[in-house]
Write an enzyme that holds these catalytic residues in place. Structure first.
Site, short mmCIF file in Angstrom:
data_model
loop_
_atom_site.label_atom_id
_atom_site.label_comp_id
_atom_site.label_asym_id
_atom_site.label_seq_id
_atom_site.Cartn_x
_atom_site.Cartn_y
_atom_site.Cartn_z
N LYS C 80 0.84 -1.20 0.00
CA LYS C 80 0.00 0.00 0.00
C LYS C 80 0.88 1.25 0.00
O LYS C 80 1.92 1.28 0.66
CB LYS C 80 -0.90 -0.03 1.24
CG LYS C 80 -1.94 1.09 1.29
CD LYS C 80 -2.80 1.00 2.56
CE LYS C 80 -3.89 2.07 2.60
NZ LYS C 80 -4.74 1.96 3.81
N SER C 155 -9.77 1.99 2.95
CA SER C 155 -8.90 2.76 2.07
C SER C 155 -7.88 1.91 1.32
O SER C 155 -7.34 2.35 0.32
CB SER C 155 -8.15 3.81 2.89
OG SER C 155 -7.28 3.18 3.81
N SER C 179 -9.97 -0.37 7.15
CA SER C 179 -9.38 -0.17 5.82
C SER C 179 -8.71 -1.39 5.21
O SER C 179 -8.37 -1.38 4.03
CB SER C 179 -8.38 0.99 5.85
OG SER C 179 -9.06 2.21 5.87
#
Ligand SMILES: [Mg+2]
Ligand SMILES: [Zn+2]
Lengths: 97, 488, 488
Positions: C80, C155, C179
């Protein structure tokens, strides 16, 4: 919090150093009023005498022992990322105060 | 209506640690710009602070030295404000719970003259908390440049109560505080290097009333003389405003050294809203009570306590203690010398006069200030010197010469005396002959002496001393001259 | 060898150990797959195939030399964009960090490198991890591989979508309020959030420090367990990291632990707002556990309704301060209109941050500001304790808690874009877990009529990862949803 909450966006935006257009501000203002209205739910619970909780786990006494020096960055690491620099110093518009 | 000034100080002191408050990057004054940073110092994305335990201990030690209570727990808050010298745009500090609570500092006010001791009083402290130093801004013509070397140095912020009434008290406080901090090895407190920085809060109130007036906060007082000038300026400014029927605005003002005046930075309405909250990256530290007891036991005797003790047990005059006691190294040197020879006053005299004079002369010619520890003299040099004078081996006058010699060479005084043949002459026959010569050669002086002018004797001593290269025992010489004139 | 990119870590590790394949082959397969499908999925912000292949080559050389580092050696894992990888861009999907390259590795990356992992590509996300749909990226909107019209969740939407589409063997995400788990549920993969403190946050760009945790996305629970084992560490660079405790040989333990378990079902999670298909699906999963001999206990988490307001106060408050460092001074975006210190900050931040980030900074600044701190921030922290208390009480009775991960399956892009409150409510089942610092995992539990994945959330006790993995593994292995791949 019992009255309808309303954010003074100009004041808060200045604290947060965020430049926003009037349009952005008014849209955000009404969205945030909704959200703050929703936050009113918090008043439904009695928290008298409850200790505030900053972390889920109680960890204490974490530190670096011995005061031993570690590695430093060459100034080029900073100047390599800084938007403006001169003689290994970061340059910004003149700061008055 | 006469007014009285009320003054409180906030003093930031850089704590002397090898590494920074929240990371292992080192710090050294005067290093090339941005050579003492790392990811944490620069506030790079993803970095986290880790406490430097040495800084916490030193701050606790400072608190103990200043009579504070040490908190049970050391906690951290974020103080949020944007400024280009602040790498995270928040400062890690202790808002809610400072590490050191309360405290008081004994101060010594200036006496009626330099040689006379002034009054002592206590100034109450509110708190001492720990925080981190920001980077250093340098303002150029059109731009500002930033060096982050200083960012993250541990700072102790010492906050007094509004407990002083004049610039003189404020200056006395700063001097006494600085002596104590240097004594305890917490900081060198060099204001020129920014190791000690001071802000002053000043308000006025009618004499005889208790309620505090509206205060202003003065920033940027970077020397003792600035502190004095800025406080005096502010007292005068406020007095004029009040006498003119006006009222004081709560504001932050900046002292401008160039113009010797201050100007308003921001009013209370424009004051910062710092949005303090507990820092979620740092965990509380329980202050170990047994460790605090150990730190307490390590504390040095405070300078003013030492001064009292020297005056009482060694009968030293203020003229000596005022010089000796501000410097811990000198005191240690002095006390060690006493181990060799118990002559406190003479030894203190040598240290405060001769030693300090030679040291400052040496540092003026050299490129850095010499400390007591850096010169060739040891306490036993001075003690031995005083001892051989007291034993009559050399005269005081020769002592001065021996001192200069041993300061340069580091040789022991008895060795110098031996080598240079400086032993005081006690040969009564030789001195008597010289005295007779002197009396015969200066009948005018003899006449004056006989008329009661004792000082005239000096004119007779001179040639004898000259002939013996100063080695004649002065007491013996005195006695002989009187005896010979009386007899003659 | 075809479709290596859809295999599990355990399958690939066995093939590697047997010498049937190489890490270069796996990595090449992942690179090829990404080249083929990422134009549709848009999971990657950037990638460096050459660098990945050279890491793979090094892994193969280790294996040949008999120095393999374990089951993760040679496995390509996507990262990420909020986790720092040395010399790679770290943009947090924000214009603010458009050209920023991290000079250091996050601790979790260091740990994975020590296990031989091939670090592969930067995955899209909501800007600074703020959002539940990955629509808040400044660069691109990631699509859900099961239906490209829908969002992948957020997210960590890029990390979830890349897994589902076979563009990585596993990925890392971060979970502040769901997330990892919510996008895992919406994309039909395994996603796990550890007990707070178990994985170092050093190198994770902070959103909300007291809630953020790094965690794995994987095809199977066992793969997730292997990644967790590799990342465990008590990191001296993160003061909130905690030494691993209890059973930490997760992968081995999940096969040994067979139950039956006591499982709690909080009735509050099955009321208003839940999609009927999701409700039926999760009830079926609960029935399955019952059929296996597990005791199903009806429990109550009475304050769970308050988790959303508590979360959005605590998280935005911390974020407003954490994101203050993005100011255009030392790195990141600086506005061309910066004329002075004020506009340097306001313009750079105004231009650099997207709408949702601004919204949360304003909200977080407000709840900390003078006059509102007690009513919002302090009160939220008190209610947070109540929420933790609910879980503590529940865990006196049960080994784990079962809930839906998300109230709805993936929704259409743009559907909630203008209604932040509706978007915030999509986290309603996941955020209380972060507030209480507990571990939780989302595993695929079936599909809706229209073929969208549904996720089951297993919430464990603090440091109860081993049991949580075992419970999740039992369901996964008997249902085999992980073998289903989207048609792309
Ligand atoms: Mg202050
Ligand atoms: Zn301060």
């Amino acid at each position: 919090m019992s009255e309808t909450p309303h954010i003074d966006i100009d004041y808060v935006a200045n604290l947060a150093r965020l430049d926003m257009t009037e349009e952005e501000k008014s849209k955000l203002g009404s969205q945030l009023d909704d959200i703050l209205g929703y936050f009113d739910k918090l008043n439904s619970v009695d928290v008298e005498g409850v200790e505030p909780m900053a972390h889920a786990h109680r960890v204490a006494n974490v530190w670096r022992e011995g005061d031993q020096t570690g590695e430093t960055y060459a100034p080029e690491i900073l100047t390599g990322m800084a938007p403006d620099h001169r003689d290994n110093q970061v340059v910004v518009p003149k700061v008055v105060e | 209506m006469p007014y009285e000034a009320v003054i409180g100080l906030e003093i930031h002191v850089q704590i002397k640690t090898r590494t920074k408050m929240f990371t292992a990057a080192p710090y050294q004054y005067g290093a090339a710009p941005n050579t003492l940073t790392d990811a944490v110092v620069l506030g790079l994305p993803g970095t986290l602070p880790v406490l430097n335990y040495a800084a916490i201990e030193k701050c606790a030690k400072l608190g103990l030295m200043l009579g504070c209570e040490i908190a049970e727990v050391c906690k951290w808050d974020r103080k949020n404000y944007f400024y280009p010298d602040s790498p995270k745009n928040y400062q890690l500090t202790q808002n809610e719970e400072p590490l050191c609570i309360g405290g008081k500092v004994e101060i010594e006010l200036p006496g009626p003259s330099r040689n006379v001791e002034g009054d002592h009083r206590w100034v109450t402290l509110n708190r001492i908390h720990l925080e981190e130093d920001p980077g250093k801004l340098t303002h150029e013509a059109f731009e500002t440049v930033i060096d982050f070397n200083r960012a993250g140095i541990p700072l102790a912020e010492i906050v007094t109560e509004p407990d002083m009434n004049s610039s003189t008290e404020a200056v006395a406080f700063l001097n006494c505080l600085r002596n104590m901090i240097v004594y305890a090895g917490i900081s060198d407190c060099d204001m020129e290097k920014g190791q000690l920085r001071c802000d002053a809060n000043v308000s006025l109130r009618p004499v005889g009333t208790d309620k505090l007036g509206t205060r202003t906060e003065m920033k940027n007082l970077n020397s003792i003389s600035n502190v004095k000038a800025a406080i005096e300026y502010e007292i005068e400014r406020q007095t004029e405003v009040l006498k003119g029927g006006g009222s004081i605005t709560q504001e932050t003002r900046r002292w401008d050294v160039e113009s010797s005046s201050s100007f308003s930075l921001r009013s209370k309405e424009e004051a910062h809203d710092y949005r303090y909250f507990p820092d979620p990256d740092l965990m509380p530290v329980q202050m170990d009570r047994s460790r605090i007891k150990e730190l307490e036991a390590e504390l040095p005797e405070p300078p003013l306590d030492k001064q009292r003790r020297y005056q009482e047990s060694f009968k030293l005059p203020f003229t000596l203690t005022s010089v000796l006691c501000v410097n811990r190294e000198l005191c240690e040197f002095f006390e060690e010398a006493l181990q060799t020879h118990q002559a406190p006053k003479q030894i203190a005299n040598y240290i405060t006069n001769d030693l300090l004079r030679e040291l400052s002369a040496a540092s003026e010619s050299g490129d850095c200030a010499l400390g007591v520890g850096q010169c060739k003299l040891t306490p036993s040099h001075i003690a031995t010197l005083v001892k051989i004078i007291d034993e009559g081996v050399i005269s005081k006058q020769i002592g001065k010469e021996v001192f200069t010699e041993m300061f340069v060479t580091g040789e022991m005084p008895d060795a110098i005396v031996e080598k240079k043949g400086l032993k005081q002459s006690n040969d009564i026959g030789e001195i008597e002959a010289l005295c007779r010569e002197a009396i015969a050669g200066n009948t005018k002086a003899v006449g004056q002496y006989k008329e009661g002018n004792i000082k005239a004797l000096n004119a007779l001593k001179g040639p004898v001393m000259k002939a013996t290269k100063g080695q004649a025992n002065p007491a013996m010489l005195d006695g002989l001259l009187k005896k010979l004139i009386d007899e003659g | 060898m075809s479709d290596l990119h859809f295999k599990t870590i355990t399958e690939l590790a066995a093939m590697l150990a047997a010498g049937d394949i190489t890490s270069v082959a796996i990595t090449q397969s992942v690179i090829n797959r990404t080249a083929a499908v990422d134009a549709q999925v848009k999971a990657f912000l950037s990638s460096d195939p050459e660098d990945a292949l050279s890491q793979a080559k090094a892994s193969d050389e280790r294996r040949v030399a008999g120095k393999s580092l374990g089951p993760l050696d040679g496995i390509p894992i996507g990262i990420k964009d909020t986790l720092a990888v040395k010399d790679q861009p770290l943009r947090c999907a924000s214009k603010m960090l458009e050209n920023y390259v991290s000079p250091f590795d996050a601790t979790c990356i260091t740990k994975l490198r020590e296990a031989g992992v091939v670090i592969w590509g930067r995955l899209n996300m909501d800007e600074f991890a703020m959002g539940s749909s990955t629509e808040n990226s400044a660069y691109q909107t990631t699509c859900n591989p099961w239906n490209l019209e829908t969002i992948p969740g957020g997210s960590s939407g890029g990390s979830a979508a890349a897994m589902a589409a076979g563009e990585a063997i596993a990925t890392l995400g971060t979970d502040t309020g769901g997330s990892i788990r919510q996008p895992a549920a919406l994309c039909g993969v395994v996603g796990m959030k550890p007990t707070y403190g178990l994985i170092s946050r050093y190198g994770l760009v902070a959103f909300a420090s007291s809630l953020d945790q790094v965690g794995p996305f994987a095809r199977t629970v066992e793969d997730a367990a292997l990644l967790m084992e590799a990342m465990l560490s008590k990191d001296p660079l993160d003061s909130t990291s905690i030494a691993p405790q209890g059973e930490t040989n997760y992968a081995a333990a999940l096969k040994e632990k067979k139950g039956p378990w006591k499982l709690g079902i909080p009735h509050e999670f099955f009321g208003e707002g839940i999609n009927p298909e999701v409700k039926t699906n999760i009830e079926k999963a609960i029935d399955w556990y019952k059929g296996q001999g597990c005791e199903i206990v009806d429990i109550s988490l009475p304050h769970s309704e308050l988790a959303v307001p508590v979360y959005y106060i605590v998280a935005t408050a911390e974020a407003s301060s954490n994101l203050a460092r993005f100011d255009g001074v030392r790195y990141g975006h600086r506005s061309d209109e910066a004329k002075d210190a004020m506009t340097l900050f306001t313009k750079s931040r105004g231009e650099g941050f997207g709408d949702e980030v601004k919204r949360r900074i304003i909200l977080g600044t407000y709840v900390l500001s003078s006059g509102y701190y007690d009513a919002y921030y302090l009160r939220a922290q008190k209610v947070r304790r109540r929420i933790l208390g609910d879980f503590e009480k529940a865990f006196e009775q049960v080994d784990a808690i079962l809930t839906p991960t998300s109230p709805t399956p993936a929704f259409k892009r743009g559907e909630r874009a203008d209604d932040p409150l509706a978007m915030y409510l999509s986290d309603v089942y996941t955020i209380s877990v972060n507030l209480a610092g507990l571990p939780a995992i989302s595993i695929p539990s079936g599909f809706t009529e229209s073929g969208l994945p549904i996720g089951l959330q297993v919430i464990g006790k603090a440091f109860g990862e081993a049991d949580m993995f075992a419970i999740a593994n039992a369901f996964e292995q008997s249902h085999g949803y992980y073998k289903m791949m989207p048609a792309l």
